[in-house]
Scaffold this active site. Sequence first.
Site, short mmCIF file in Angstrom:
data_model
loop_
_atom_site.label_atom_id
_atom_site.label_comp_id
_atom_site.label_asym_id
_atom_site.label_seq_id
_atom_site.Cartn_x
_atom_site.Cartn_y
_atom_site.Cartn_z
N LEU A 165 5.12 41.25 25.71
CA LEU A 165 3.67 41.05 25.13
C LEU A 165 3.84 39.79 23.98
CD1 LEU A 165 1.92 44.30 24.91
CD2 LEU A 165 2.21 42.60 26.81
N GLY A 166 4.95 39.89 23.04
CA GLY A 166 4.72 38.72 21.44
C GLY A 166 6.04 39.51 21.22
N GLY A 226 6.78 38.96 16.59
CA GLY A 226 7.07 38.31 15.64
C GLY A 226 7.85 38.20 14.92
N SER A 228 8.40 40.79 12.54
CA SER A 228 9.85 41.73 12.49
C SER A 228 9.94 42.50 13.50
CB SER A 228 8.83 43.19 11.56
OG SER A 228 8.15 43.38 12.70
N GLY A 229 9.83 41.97 14.89
CA GLY A 229 10.47 42.44 16.01
C GLY A 229 9.34 42.07 17.04
N SER A 230 9.69 43.04 18.42
CA SER A 230 9.18 42.32 19.87
C SER A 230 8.75 43.35 20.44
CB SER A 230 10.96 41.85 20.91
OG SER A 230 11.45 40.49 20.36
N LYS A 235 7.27 47.85 19.77
CA LYS A 235 7.21 47.38 19.59
C LYS A 235 8.94 47.74 19.06
CE LYS A 235 5.94 45.64 15.69
NZ LYS A 235 5.61 45.50 14.37
N ASP A 275 -1.41 40.43 5.11
CA ASP A 275 -1.04 39.79 6.80
C ASP A 275 -1.95 39.63 7.43
OD1 ASP A 275 0.29 38.32 7.55
OD2 ASP A 275 2.28 38.92 8.98
#
Length: 657
Positions: A335-336, A338, A340-342, A357, A455
């Site tokens: 899905l995406g 960032g 800190s993780g996928s 995640k 954030d």
Amino acid sequence: MNSLSISILGLWSLIILNFTVHQSFGEPRATEVALICGNRTAVPSDRQVYVANFLSAMESLTPQVSRQGYGVAINGTENNTVYAFGECMKDLSRRDCDLCFAQCKTQVLRCLPFQRLIKGGRLIFDGCYLRYDDYMFFNESLGSVDTTVCGDDEFSGNQTLFRANVLELVRNARVEGPKNDGFFTGLVSHGNLTVYGLGQCWEFVNGSDCMDCLENAASRLVSCSSKVEGRALNTGCYLRYSTTKFYNNSGIDDALGEGGESHRRAIIIASTCVAVACLLFIAMISLFVRRKILREKTAKKQLGPLLAVVNKSRINYSYESLERATNYFHDSNKLGQGGSGSVYKGILPGGQIVAVKRLFFSTKQWVDHFFNEVNLISGVEHTNLVKLLGCSVTGPESLLVYEYVPNQSLHDYFFGVRKDVPKLGWEERLKIILGAAEGLAFLHEKSNLRIIHRDVKLSNILLDDDFTPKIADFGLARMFPEDQSHITTAVAGTLGYMAPEYIIRGKLTEKADVYSYGVVIVEVMTGVTNSTFLRNSNSILHKVWNLNRLGKLTEAIDPSMNGKCPEELASRVLRIGLLCVQASAELRPSMSAVATMLIGNEQIPEPTKPPFLSSSIAATPAAVSSPFLEANGAPVIGNSNTGSSGNEITESFLIPR
């Protein structure tokens, strides 16, 4: 000698043997032919952003070139977009291509001296090619900087015969190259004189453009025909001849009867290497697996007693069940990603759809991210917050399990790469703005804990089926002590959304989230991203504030909503956003007050000017010596879906090392 030492020795043996094999068949040809830097330079305020986009583009090119021999990358926005292309010669092995391109990337940095950052450059090696620029150049085959590089040594034999061989060779390249997917290797041998040649059109040049490029290169190589070698370096192709065979094509040597013995030696060496590789394979795998397990065990030990709590709780999932739910983390379910993780879509055995995640172990903030998500957020529930369903700490990596939110992130609806995402209407935007405010108000004031998200941005606001907003990614969140007005902490967040008092002094309060939320309001209502606030003239916050001051706030509303929203109410929402991004934290309203203003009719105070930070402000002694900086003087930059490398570079400019 222990097994680890044996494995290391075996690994080095294999590397040496593989190197020998590759030397038998070819070289990476990482010999620099020409470095051509452009003449356009980045203005001082753009340098940090441009460098960040350049590095991201280079990072994107590397796996493409390694996988398919060429790569294309486009990174950045507006005036700071970097277009990049890299390609290896098609006769190189994958390993030699990787070696050549790695050196090429390092050397092209000579076009990027910080004091005069050049927004364009190309580097030609004998084995690979790399170009970057600030415009779309992928359709070019010829250019004004095309050049010819002749060898230093004159041919000492029959000049007339040699020149005739060179001309015949380059003509062959011009004719045969376009027929063979833009690639040619061959030789011409007359009168005991042999000339070898290689021609290649870059991947984006084909058909008649490839033919024109090679024809131009061939005509210009006439000027080198008295030299033992020459190279034509065009925008869209490369052509080289030499009296020495330099490309990989053992079949030609065999046909001439010149390379049979060296070919047999290469086969013997290759066979030996295969046998040795088989013997060492198990040892190498053991080494890598052991190192990975030790690294992950070390990371998990830092979690301390939290592990025991998780293992016994209802939020614990088995690693194997989550692995199967995501089809073993298949790319089609991704899905995406960032900082800190996928994140992957998964379907549990009961049919429940979840988001999983995978946390990165490579960052020292990993433990903080995991602790925050599991220990801090797992007990917090609200309609406008993404719910953490559980986690897994039993497998080779730690996983977090969230409710699945199907409608992408708010960022995707405004600035995402997909073109099929519809524009949001007025009712949807107002619902999202109000829901996000209520979610943050719950975190700050109404939950059992006072939590600052740190954030808040478009990509961390997910949208449900009915466009209900859900704030996500609490990896940077901090619990706020009841008896303190603020806390001083390492800076983390995303450039453009961070409050000025937090960046400069490390002073963290709920008003930092209010500022970030205000930026979100302005972006949602205008449809324009907030560019880095180092450039006052380009800041959407200042443009909206100036329009409000002139009584023309309706001009800031997203044109796609023209005539489709109540202008007075839309202007009111924008003014609330301006109240949230005021330079003074004390003047910003609380999130509960923001939610009340969004649904009420009371008069809104006139907002004061948003902040404008410059390098001179950031370089004050107070900023340099602030206690929130780490030991090396650099701020900590958190995860960002828009590219963390860019944030790190620009933040270092705001608060110098």
